[in-house]
Design a protein around this motif. Sequence first.
Motif, PDB file in Angstrom:
ATOM      1  N   ALA A 111      45.289  38.091  50.400  1.00 31.47           N
ATOM      2  CA  ALA A 111      43.976  38.330  49.797  1.00 31.47           C
ATOM      3  C   ALA A 111      43.996  39.605  48.959  1.00 31.47           C
ATOM      4  N   PHE A 112      43.117  39.645  47.954  1.00 34.58           N
ATOM      5  CA  PHE A 112      42.937  40.846  47.165  1.00 34.58           C
ATOM      6  C   PHE A 112      41.457  41.193  47.161  1.00 34.58           C
ATOM      7  N   SER A 113      41.162  42.435  46.859  1.00 35.14           N
ATOM      8  CA  SER A 113      39.772  42.842  46.690  1.00 35.14           C
ATOM      9  C   SER A 113      39.690  43.840  45.543  1.00 35.14           C
ATOM     10  N   LEU A 114      38.522  43.878  44.907  1.00 30.73           N
ATOM     11  CA  LEU A 114      38.284  44.788  43.803  1.00 30.73           C
ATOM     12  C   LEU A 114      36.855  45.284  43.888  1.00 30.73           C
ATOM     13  N   GLY A 115      36.698  46.580  43.873  1.00 29.60           N
ATOM     14  CA  GLY A 115      35.383  47.202  43.818  1.00 29.60           C
ATOM     15  C   GLY A 115      35.391  48.212  42.692  1.00 29.60           C
ATOM     16  N   ALA A 116      34.421  48.138  41.784  1.00 30.26           N
ATOM     17  CA  ALA A 116      34.397  49.052  40.652  1.00 30.26           C
ATOM     18  C   ALA A 116      32.974  49.256  40.157  1.00 30.26           C
TER      19      ALA A 116
END
Length: 93
Positions: A18-23
């Motif tokens: 899994a990957f995650s991105l918060g920006a």
Amino acid sequence: FGGSVAGSASLPLVQRGAFSLGARAQRVAVQQLLPVIAPRLERTIEGVATAEVDVLGMGSDAAMLRQSLRGTVSLEVENGALRDLNLLGAVVD
């Protein structure tokens, strides 16, 4: 592009992880950014944008990513204008 961008990401070291991105981007000039990320929309959208992204997913190809992608994306444009853009046509297509 003016403004500021901050974020974090988690990327897998295995093929199906899994990957995650918060920006968050604040006060970014849309007219300066569009030629870089969406050249065909250059000169069609104006304003100053604030955006937030909080997504996660998994997969090793585009189809798997589309199926697994979950989260939220928000966009707010101040003093915005749309020029020569067929918005209804873009939605219907």
